[in-house]
Design a protein around this motif. Sequence first.
Motif, short mmCIF file in Angstrom:
data_model
loop_
_atom_site.label_atom_id
_atom_site.label_comp_id
_atom_site.label_asym_id
_atom_site.label_seq_id
_atom_site.Cartn_x
_atom_site.Cartn_y
_atom_site.Cartn_z
N ARG A 46 0.80 -1.22 -0.16
CA ARG A 46 -0.06 -0.09 0.03
C ARG A 46 0.94 1.33 -0.08
N LYS A 47 0.10 2.16 -0.46
CA LYS A 47 0.83 3.68 -0.48
C LYS A 47 1.06 4.30 0.85
N GLU A 48 2.33 4.90 1.16
CA GLU A 48 2.50 5.40 2.27
C GLU A 48 3.05 6.90 1.92
N ASP A 49 3.09 7.86 2.61
CA ASP A 49 3.57 9.20 2.63
C ASP A 49 5.18 8.84 2.14
N PHE A 50 6.02 8.01 2.71
CA PHE A 50 7.34 7.89 2.44
C PHE A 50 7.56 7.13 0.94
N PRO A 72 11.30 3.73 0.56
CA PRO A 72 11.11 4.98 0.49
C PRO A 72 11.17 5.78 -1.00
N LEU A 118 4.75 0.49 1.31
CA LEU A 118 4.83 -0.43 2.48
C LEU A 118 4.43 -1.94 2.10
#
Lengths: 342, 85
Positions: B14-18, B34, B21
């Motif tokens: 899934r998408k994360e700000d960094f 990252p 993940l």
Amino acid sequence: MSTKLARKGLRAPVNVTWEMTFKCNLKCVHCLSDSGTPNKEEFDRDDCFRLIDQLTDLKVFQVNIGGGEPFIRDDFMDILSYAHKKGLVTCVSTNGTFIDTDIAQRLARLKMLYLQVSLDGVNAEVNDRIRGKGTYKRILEAISCLASNKVPFSINTVLTRLNYPQLDPLRDLAKEYGAELRVSRFRPSGRGKDNRNELAPDKDQLEAFAEWLGQHDLVRTGDSFFCLTSEKRRRNGLDMCGAAKMTCCISPTGDVYPCAFLQEEPFKVGNVRSMNFKEMWDNSIVFNQLRNLNIEICQTCSRYESCRGGCPAMAYHTYNDIDMPDPECLENLRKADLKKAI
Amino acid sequence: METCYKLAPGVQVRKEDFGLLFYKMKGPRLFFLPSKNLLEEGFFQKKNSLKDILSRGRKQISENNYTILHKALQQLTEKGVILEY
């Protein structure tokens, strides 16, 4: 790097602890949620399905289901199947007393399930003091049934001063049934509060346990012993408290808390029946407080960057303050001994 | 031909700000990539190479960052998180 990235808080939990019911047929003396009698407001099957929908929409990867005893619910297998259908991995903690051949055969077909059976001693003398009279025999029957039906499972033991001497035989017993041993940490929440003096491991036991863990890579602990995990073992995975950063807890009535051991009024974030879960995750004051914990006393410790002060629930239940260090931190205990000696 | 990647069985992303993940059920284990906004979850669902996706999205990336990202994907491959095809 992973610890730092996670510390800032993710867009959603990685996993959610879901206490599915307070109902339980046992009265374990360390029960974290003081389970026994169900609450009238507990989720019905449709509520459970709706919660699963919410969690999968947010791409939560896993739910850790506990209670109470999940298998006491007639609809539990339906709920489990629905979660898997939606792509949610489940980890179910059970006392094992409802496991029979029929259930074991159904569980054997599930591919997205982790199963943990609780056992708190390698004989009735120790286990039954914690989990209740006659439970050792029933748990062993369950374990045997799961093994003969080829259901992968782990044996979960809460480390106490009573069962500490049995760690090696517990590991051997798990091996005998093809299971992993998972040792969890005793926290003085729920009924554990009343029995802390009798159950909490003493400092010498914690020291010895830390050494034992370092020698047994295959024994699992989750992330609960980060206050005493050896450096070598730390590299195996995340070793900080995940509450509000990677995980949170949902009670049987839908109340949201940072973790299962902090199901107390000051830490109640809201209820999924009336509030949007994502909104709570992103904006809760309680969650943000936990994400930004900065334990002053620990700042100079060389381990602080990785453990971040240990378990806030232990600090809360000991000092009524989550800004305090984990009371079972071996570094601090050793320093205190040194001071006494001087 | 440029290498394409897909998720290994039992892995979700899934998408994360960094960046991205990854969750691997076996363990379970987490892996952090990252990559900021350079890659989306969908990258692993369609047959795309790193060069394809970057040029299609007109994303500006230095040669150095491209090398770093490529290396990170290779490491995830070695760890059994993603598969080359």
